[in-house]
Scaffold this motif. Structure first.
Motif, PDB file in Angstrom:
ATOM      1  N   SER A  52      -1.132   3.347   4.947  1.00  0.00           N
ATOM      2  CA  SER A  52      -2.077   2.369   5.499  1.00  0.00           C
ATOM      3  C   SER A  52      -2.555   2.796   6.883  1.00  0.00           C
ATOM      4  N   GLU A  53      -1.622   3.231   7.717  1.00  0.00           N
ATOM      5  CA  GLU A  53      -1.975   3.655   9.073  1.00  0.00           C
ATOM      6  C   GLU A  53      -2.861   4.898   9.030  1.00  0.00           C
ATOM      7  N   TRP A  54      -2.519   5.847   8.164  1.00  0.00           N
ATOM      8  CA  TRP A  54      -3.319   7.066   8.053  1.00  0.00           C
ATOM      9  C   TRP A  54      -4.709   6.772   7.528  1.00  0.00           C
ATOM     10  N   ARG A  55      -4.843   5.798   6.616  1.00  0.00           N
ATOM     11  CA  ARG A  55      -6.176   5.408   6.126  1.00  0.00           C
ATOM     12  C   ARG A  55      -7.019   4.876   7.268  1.00  0.00           C
ATOM     13  N   LYS A  56      -6.419   4.023   8.096  1.00  0.00           N
ATOM     14  CA  LYS A  56      -7.147   3.474   9.241  1.00  0.00           C
ATOM     15  C   LYS A  56      -7.612   4.599  10.154  1.00  0.00           C
ATOM     16  N   GLN A  57      -6.729   5.558  10.404  1.00  0.00           N
ATOM     17  CA  GLN A  57      -7.095   6.692  11.252  1.00  0.00           C
ATOM     18  C   GLN A  57      -8.206   7.521  10.621  1.00  0.00           C
ATOM     19  N   ARG A  58      -8.099   7.762   9.315  1.00  0.00           N
ATOM     20  CA  ARG A  58      -9.131   8.549   8.621  1.00  0.00           C
ATOM     21  C   ARG A  58     -10.465   7.826   8.657  1.00  0.00           C
ATOM     22  N   ASP A  59     -10.444   6.516   8.348  1.00  0.00           N
ATOM     23  CA  ASP A  59     -11.689   5.751   8.310  1.00  0.00           C
ATOM     24  C   ASP A  59     -12.340   5.643   9.677  1.00  0.00           C
ATOM     25  N   ALA A  60     -11.531   5.667  10.720  1.00  0.00           N
ATOM     26  CA  ALA A  60     -12.080   5.614  12.073  1.00  0.00           C
ATOM     27  C   ALA A  60     -12.532   6.984  12.561  1.00  0.00           C
ATOM     28  N   ALA A  80     -10.797   0.894  15.678  1.00  0.00           N
ATOM     29  CA  ALA A  80     -10.343  -0.065  14.667  1.00  0.00           C
ATOM     30  C   ALA A  80     -11.523  -0.860  14.120  1.00  0.00           C
ATOM     31  N   GLU A  81     -12.450  -1.235  14.990  1.00  0.00           N
ATOM     32  CA  GLU A  81     -13.643  -1.976  14.554  1.00  0.00           C
ATOM     33  C   GLU A  81     -14.510  -1.109  13.649  1.00  0.00           C
ATOM     34  N   ILE A  82     -14.656   0.160  13.988  1.00  0.00           N
ATOM     35  CA  ILE A  82     -15.428   1.082  13.146  1.00  0.00           C
ATOM     36  C   ILE A  82     -14.773   1.204  11.770  1.00  0.00           C
ATOM     37  N   GLN A  87     -14.864  -0.163   5.968  1.00  0.00           N
ATOM     38  CA  GLN A  87     -14.245  -0.761   4.780  1.00  0.00           C
ATOM     39  C   GLN A  87     -15.111  -1.897   4.252  1.00  0.00           C
ATOM     40  N   GLU A  88     -15.638  -2.700   5.149  1.00  0.00           N
ATOM     41  CA  GLU A  88     -16.508  -3.816   4.739  1.00  0.00           C
ATOM     42  C   GLU A  88     -17.766  -3.294   4.059  1.00  0.00           C
ATOM     43  N   LEU A  89     -18.338  -2.218   4.588  1.00  0.00           N
ATOM     44  CA  LEU A  89     -19.524  -1.616   3.986  1.00  0.00           C
ATOM     45  C   LEU A  89     -19.209  -1.069   2.593  1.00  0.00           C
ATOM     46  N   ASN A  93     -21.008  -2.307  -0.769  1.00  0.00           N
ATOM     47  CA  ASN A  93     -21.695  -1.365  -1.663  1.00  0.00           C
ATOM     48  C   ASN A  93     -21.157  -1.454  -3.078  1.00  0.00           C
ATOM     49  N   LYS A  94     -19.855  -1.644  -3.209  1.00  0.00           N
ATOM     50  CA  LYS A  94     -19.253  -1.782  -4.538  1.00  0.00           C
ATOM     51  C   LYS A  94     -19.758  -3.058  -5.214  1.00  0.00           C
ATOM     52  N   ARG A  95     -19.813  -4.149  -4.462  1.00  0.00           N
ATOM     53  CA  ARG A  95     -20.332  -5.407  -5.015  1.00  0.00           C
ATOM     54  C   ARG A  95     -21.798  -5.263  -5.397  1.00  0.00           C
TER      55      ARG A  95
END
Length: 129
Positions: A52-60, A80-82, A87-89, A93-95
């Motif tokens: 989970s932590e690594w995903r946050k780092q990757r996504d940021a 963290a906001e980015i 993730q929200e985007l 997009n999936k929806r």
């Protein structure tokens, strides 16, 4: 404790480079596609909290372009906001993709029902006796 004990000098903390983290993330996500994510974590001795932590780092974008051995700390508020917005985007997009597919199916079903309705109207002439 005797010096022959495995933890005589204390527990050893594993250190993962950014490349290691990215490769573990990719392998874990691939394993999750076949419902083998838990088995991968057990085999590699990892915890889901690390993933989970690594995903946050990757996504940021923190893991991209880091040199081997570079220290990666906690995410800043902006990072963290980015990550949250990315993730929200992705969810939006999936929806959107799902909604577009549903609308396409509904349009085809409507056209089929119209076609069937026209045939039924054409074939239902009253019989005179």
């Amino acid at each position: 404790m005797a010096s022959t004990h495995p933890r005589a000098d204390g527990p050893r903390r594993r250190v993962f480079s950014p490349a290691d983290k990215l490769s573990h993330l990719a392998a874990y996500e691939q394993a999750c596609e076949t419902n083998e994510g838990g088995a991968y974590l057990r085999r590699e001795g990892l915890y889901s909290s690390l993933i989970s932590e690594w995903r946050k780092q990757r996504d940021a974008g923190v893991l991209d372009g880091k040199q081997p051995g570079a220290k990666i700390g906690k995410l800043t508020a902006e990072q963290a906001e980015i990550a949250r917005l990315k993730q929200e985007l992705a969810r939006a997009n999936k929806r959107l993709t799902t909604t577009e597919a549903a609308l396409d199916i509904m349009g085809k079903a409507h056209a089929l029902l119209d076609s069937l309705s026209e045939r039924a109207d054409f074939g239902d002439k009253p019989n005179k006796r």
